[in-house]
Enzyme design. Structure first.
Site, PDB file in Angstrom:
ATOM      1  N   GLY A 172       0.836  -1.313   0.001  1.00 42.82           N
ATOM      2  CA  GLY A 172      -0.071   0.014   0.048  1.00 42.82           C
ATOM      3  C   GLY A 172       0.811   1.224  -0.061  1.00 42.82           C
ATOM      4  O   GLY A 172       0.537   2.208  -0.644  1.00 42.82           O
TER       5      GLY A 172
ATOM      6  N   ARG B 239      -7.815  -2.715  -1.922  1.00 42.50           N
ATOM      7  CA  ARG B 239      -7.859  -1.594  -0.598  1.00 42.50           C
ATOM      8  C   ARG B 239      -7.956  -0.184  -1.196  1.00 42.50           C
ATOM      9  O   ARG B 239      -7.752  -0.013  -2.791  1.00 42.50           O
ATOM     10  CB  ARG B 239      -6.405  -1.654  -0.213  1.00 42.50           C
ATOM     11  CG  ARG B 239      -6.282  -2.995   0.438  1.00 42.50           C
ATOM     12  CD  ARG B 239      -4.638  -3.158   1.014  1.00 42.50           C
ATOM     13  NE  ARG B 239      -4.504  -2.041   2.281  1.00 42.50           N
ATOM     14  CZ  ARG B 239      -3.270  -1.613   2.645  1.00 42.50           C
ATOM     15  NH1 ARG B 239      -2.152  -2.529   2.236  1.00 42.50           N
ATOM     16  NH2 ARG B 239      -3.125  -0.873   3.460  1.00 42.50           N
TER      17      ARG B 239
ATOM     18  N   SER C 137      -3.596   9.149   8.041  1.00 44.69           N
ATOM     19  CA  SER C 137      -2.759   8.225   7.210  1.00 44.69           C
ATOM     20  C   SER C 137      -1.561   8.769   6.771  1.00 44.69           C
ATOM     21  O   SER C 137      -1.632   9.853   6.035  1.00 44.69           O
ATOM     22  CB  SER C 137      -3.590   7.837   5.928  1.00 44.69           C
ATOM     23  OG  SER C 137      -2.849   7.193   4.895  1.00 44.69           O
TER      24      SER C 137
ATOM     25  N   GLN D  19       0.323   7.525   4.775  1.00 43.89           N
ATOM     26  CA  GLN D  19       0.501   7.142   3.434  1.00 43.89           C
ATOM     27  C   GLN D  19      -0.205   8.284   2.665  1.00 43.89           C
ATOM     28  O   GLN D  19       0.315   8.987   1.470  1.00 43.89           O
ATOM     29  CB  GLN D  19      -0.110   5.792   3.038  1.00 43.89           C
ATOM     30  CG  GLN D  19       0.735   4.805   3.364  1.00 43.89           C
ATOM     31  CD  GLN D  19       0.064   3.428   3.361  1.00 43.89           C
ATOM     32  OE1 GLN D  19      -1.140   3.419   2.884  1.00 43.89           O
ATOM     33  NE2 GLN D  19       0.491   2.307   3.508  1.00 43.89           N
TER      34      GLN D  19
ATOM     35  N   ASP E 245      -0.068  -0.385  13.062  1.00 48.94           N
ATOM     36  CA  ASP E 245       0.585  -1.837  12.502  1.00 48.94           C
ATOM     37  C   ASP E 245       0.743  -2.860  13.687  1.00 48.94           C
ATOM     38  O   ASP E 245       1.038  -4.148  13.308  1.00 48.94           O
ATOM     39  CB  ASP E 245       1.765  -1.652  11.937  1.00 48.94           C
ATOM     40  CG  ASP E 245       1.719  -0.755  10.523  1.00 48.94           C
ATOM     41  OD1 ASP E 245       0.319  -0.714  10.037  1.00 48.94           O
ATOM     42  OD2 ASP E 245       2.549  -0.252   9.941  1.00 48.94           O
TER      43      ASP E 245
ATOM     44  N   LYS F 214      -6.334  -3.062   6.016  1.00 50.52           N
ATOM     45  CA  LYS F 214      -5.118  -3.110   5.865  1.00 50.52           C
ATOM     46  C   LYS F 214      -4.855  -4.516   4.922  1.00 50.52           C
ATOM     47  O   LYS F 214      -5.915  -4.735   4.130  1.00 50.52           O
ATOM     48  CB  LYS F 214      -4.384  -3.532   7.095  1.00 50.52           C
ATOM     49  CG  LYS F 214      -4.215  -2.374   8.172  1.00 50.52           C
ATOM     50  CD  LYS F 214      -3.333  -1.086   7.433  1.00 50.52           C
ATOM     51  CE  LYS F 214      -3.679  -0.069   8.528  1.00 50.52           C
ATOM     52  NZ  LYS F 214      -2.698   1.057   7.638  1.00 50.52           N
TER      53      LYS F 214
ATOM     54  N   ARG G 171      -7.657  -6.839   9.764  1.00 52.83           N
ATOM     55  CA  ARG G 171      -6.871  -7.506  10.846  1.00 52.83           C
ATOM     56  C   ARG G 171      -7.745  -7.737  11.895  1.00 52.83           C
ATOM     57  O   ARG G 171      -7.374  -8.418  13.101  1.00 52.83           O
ATOM     58  CB  ARG G 171      -5.796  -6.548  11.121  1.00 52.83           C
ATOM     59  CG  ARG G 171      -4.617  -6.590   9.806  1.00 52.83           C
ATOM     60  CD  ARG G 171      -3.439  -5.691  10.293  1.00 52.83           C
ATOM     61  NE  ARG G 171      -2.141  -6.023   9.319  1.00 52.83           N
ATOM     62  CZ  ARG G 171      -1.576  -5.204   8.956  1.00 52.83           C
ATOM     63  NH1 ARG G 171      -1.080  -4.042   9.415  1.00 52.83           N
ATOM     64  NH2 ARG G 171      -0.611  -5.645   8.008  1.00 52.83           N
TER      65      ARG G 171
ATOM     66  N   ARG H 182       1.791  -9.494   9.026  1.00 52.26           N
ATOM     67  CA  ARG H 182       1.867  -9.008  10.539  1.00 52.26           C
ATOM     68  C   ARG H 182       0.936  -9.841  11.307  1.00 52.26           C
ATOM     69  O   ARG H 182       1.245 -10.311  12.206  1.00 52.26           O
ATOM     70  CB  ARG H 182       1.354  -7.423  10.592  1.00 52.26           C
ATOM     71  CG  ARG H 182       2.308  -6.457   9.950  1.00 52.26           C
ATOM     72  CD  ARG H 182       2.094  -5.091  10.550  1.00 52.26           C
ATOM     73  NE  ARG H 182       2.753  -4.203   9.744  1.00 52.26           N
ATOM     74  CZ  ARG H 182       4.267  -4.097   9.642  1.00 52.26           C
ATOM     75  NH1 ARG H 182       5.027  -4.984  10.397  1.00 52.26           N
ATOM     76  NH2 ARG H 182       4.609  -3.220   8.653  1.00 52.26           N
TER      77      ARG H 182
HETATM   78  C1  S3P Z   1       2.633   3.528   6.504  1.00 52.18           C
HETATM   79  C2  S3P Z   1       1.520   3.972   7.096  1.00 52.18           C
HETATM   80  C3  S3P Z   1       0.505   3.228   7.537  1.00 52.18           C
HETATM   81  C4  S3P Z   1       0.923   1.821   8.073  1.00 52.18           C
HETATM   82  C5  S3P Z   1       1.724   1.276   6.899  1.00 52.18           C
HETATM   83  C6  S3P Z   1       2.761   1.944   6.419  1.00 52.18           C
HETATM   84  C7  S3P Z   1       3.713   4.413   5.949  1.00 52.18           C
HETATM   85  O1  S3P Z   1      -0.807   3.259   6.532  1.00 52.18           O
HETATM   86  O2  S3P Z   1      -0.132   1.093   8.507  1.00 52.18           O
HETATM   87  O3  S3P Z   1       1.867  -0.076   7.263  1.00 52.18           O
HETATM   88  O4  S3P Z   1       4.792   3.891   5.468  1.00 52.18           O
HETATM   89  O5  S3P Z   1       3.301   5.413   5.630  1.00 52.18           O
HETATM   90  P1  S3P Z   1      -1.745   4.478   6.908  1.00 52.18           P
HETATM   91  O6  S3P Z   1      -1.050   5.455   6.193  1.00 52.18           O
HETATM   92  O7  S3P Z   1      -2.746   3.977   5.714  1.00 52.18           O
HETATM   93  O8  S3P Z   1      -2.204   4.336   8.023  1.00 52.18           O
END
Ligand code: S3P
Length: 434
Positions: free
Chosen positions: A100, A128, A173, A175, A320, A347, A351, A393
């Site tokens: 992701g 997703r 988030s 990300q 996580d 996720k 989960r 995980r």
């Molecule tokens: C991550 C952000 C998280 C996390 C993922 C890695 C990242 O996700 O769950 O394993 O590296 O920015 P979200 O941004 O969707 O919360």
């Protein structure tokens, strides 16, 4: 070609004692950023101690598709990039695999880079939500098309010019925030992002080290477009999320002492540490304040655990680790509640359902809630047939549960650990006495 056998199951028995020193793989979040942000900068950068699980290998493959050279010597990577203006138009789809982070950050990078590109992922990633990134990028002018009304991969990105704007992101988030910061760098004007709570800030830290100015005010950020990045060498600390499995194993097992060396301790990432401490876990921290990201060695010992409530602004900084925290909660005195964690359902697998189903099969007293779980402890766990649901995980959290359970467990599709921690089962065998 030999296909992986999804039925392949690892058998794990109870550990009579747990002892040793462990070096976890390089932080997955920081490795993705070291690759993708250095690809935006023209020139060469070295990334030492990189995490090289399946997810980071997906980021490397996608960058190669854009004409960025990434070479590898052990866990040291060298990135040679023509910079964002010099990317090649990829000849085929960019395969993000299970990752992701790769897909979401890459969408931010592709949106304004002036090349046509298609991003694809595996079955899990294709289900997703990508609209959380694609929709705000569209508001900046991006031309992104995809399945499910443009919300799901495969997604096609057409060349477009982006303009900075004000964006309220409804989920905390990292990300999404990172994708918008990356797109904002290449947009005209200012991009302002606000989120309901703080999330891991590795992108902000790395952008600053590359010479970019990001204004940060709590969970609000802004970035000016048109800033050039300088390549930066990155020394990646160990992955806190990988260390968390050993912290829970050490704290929950009655005869354990583990030292986990050089672990990233960024407070926007290591929220599990204060939670385990308030549960009574005996963890000694030997901090190393040097470096752009804080790190240190952690020593954990067998502990009498007590229940806690986990929720609110804490969730994004430990998201996580919730499956393995649920394992700790089965061994804690009292009722542990995990709430505000509905994000767990989107996720690599759901989960909440996966954790509750597996732990219940082991005899845990655990209830599913729409946004979390409620766990009564302590309960002696018994070996059972478990299922990772293809989620790295979940596989590792259940391996920890199996190591403190009576009798043997089997974990279906345990090979999923390759995504973030290919050496996990080897290390588990090394530190656990049968
Ligand atoms: C991550 C952000 C998280 C996390 C993922 C890695 C990242 O996700 O769950 O394993 O590296 O920015 P979200 O941004 O969707 O919360």
């Amino acid at each position: 070609m030999e296909l992986p056998d999804p039925e392949a199951a690892s058998a794990i028995g109870a550990a009579s004692a747990v002892r040793g020193r462990i070096q976890v793989p390089g932080d997955k979040s920081i490795t993705h950023r070291a690759l993708l942000l250095n690809a935006l900068a023209e020139g060469r950068a070295h990334v030492s101690g990189a995490g090289l699980g399946g997810d980071c290998r997906s980021s490397i493959a996608c960058l190669r598709g854009l004409g960025v050279s990434v070479s590898r010597d052990g866990d040291r990577l060298t990135v040679d990039s023509p910079g964002s203006g010099g990317f090649e138009e990829p000849a085929g789809p960019l395969d993000c695999g299970n990752s992701g982070t790769t897909m979401r950050l890459l969408l931010g990078l592709l949106a304004g880079c002036g090349r046509f590109a298609v991003v694809v992922g595996d079955e899990s990633l294709s289900s997703r939500p990508m609209g959380r990134v694609a929709d705000p990028l569209r508001r900046m002018g991006a031309r992104i098309f995809g399945r499910g009304g443009g919300q799901l991969a495969p997604l096609a990105v057409n060349p477009a010019s982006l303009s900075g704007t004000r964006i309220n992101v409804p989920v905390a988030s990292a990300q999404v925030k990172s994708a918008l910061l990356i797109a904002g760098l290449g947009a005209s004007g200012q991009t302002r992002i606000s989120q309901p709570a703080r999330s891991r800030d590795h992108t902000e830290i790395m952008l600053a080290a590359m010479g970019a100015r990001v204004e940060i005010d709590g969970a609000e950020l802004s970035i000016e477009g048109g800033q050039q990045l300088d390549p930066v060498d990155v020394d990646v600390p160990g992955d806190f999320s990988s260390a968390a499995f050993w912290l829970v194993l050490g704290a929950s097992h009655p005869d354990a002492r583990l030292r986990i060396e050089n672990v990233g301790l960024n407070p926007t990432r290591a929220g599990t540490l204060p939670v385990l401490e308030r549960m009574g876990a005996r963890i000694a921290i030997d901090a190393n304040p040097a470096g752009a990201e804080p790190s240190g060695d952690l020593t954990v010992e067998s502990s009498g655990l007590r229940a806690t409530d986990i929720g609110g602004a804490e969730i994004p900084i430990l998201i996580d680790e919730l499956p393995v925290l649920a394992v700790a909660a089965t061994q804690a005195e009292g009722t542990t509640t995990i709430r505000d964690a509905g994000e767990l359902r989107v996720k690599e697998t759901d989960r909440i359902t996966a954790t509750v189903g597996n732990l219940r099969a082991m005899g845990a007293r655990i209830e599913e809630r729409p946004d979390g779980m409620v766990i009564e402890g302590p309960t002696p766990l018994k070996g059972a047939r478990l299922d990772s649901h293809g989620d790295h995980r979940v596989a590792m959290a259940m391996a920890v549960a199996a190591s403190i359970a009576d009798g043997e467990s089997r974990i279906r599709d345990s090979a999923a650990v390759d995504i973030s921690y290919p050496e996990f089962f080897g290390e588990l065998g090394r530190v656990c006495a049968a």
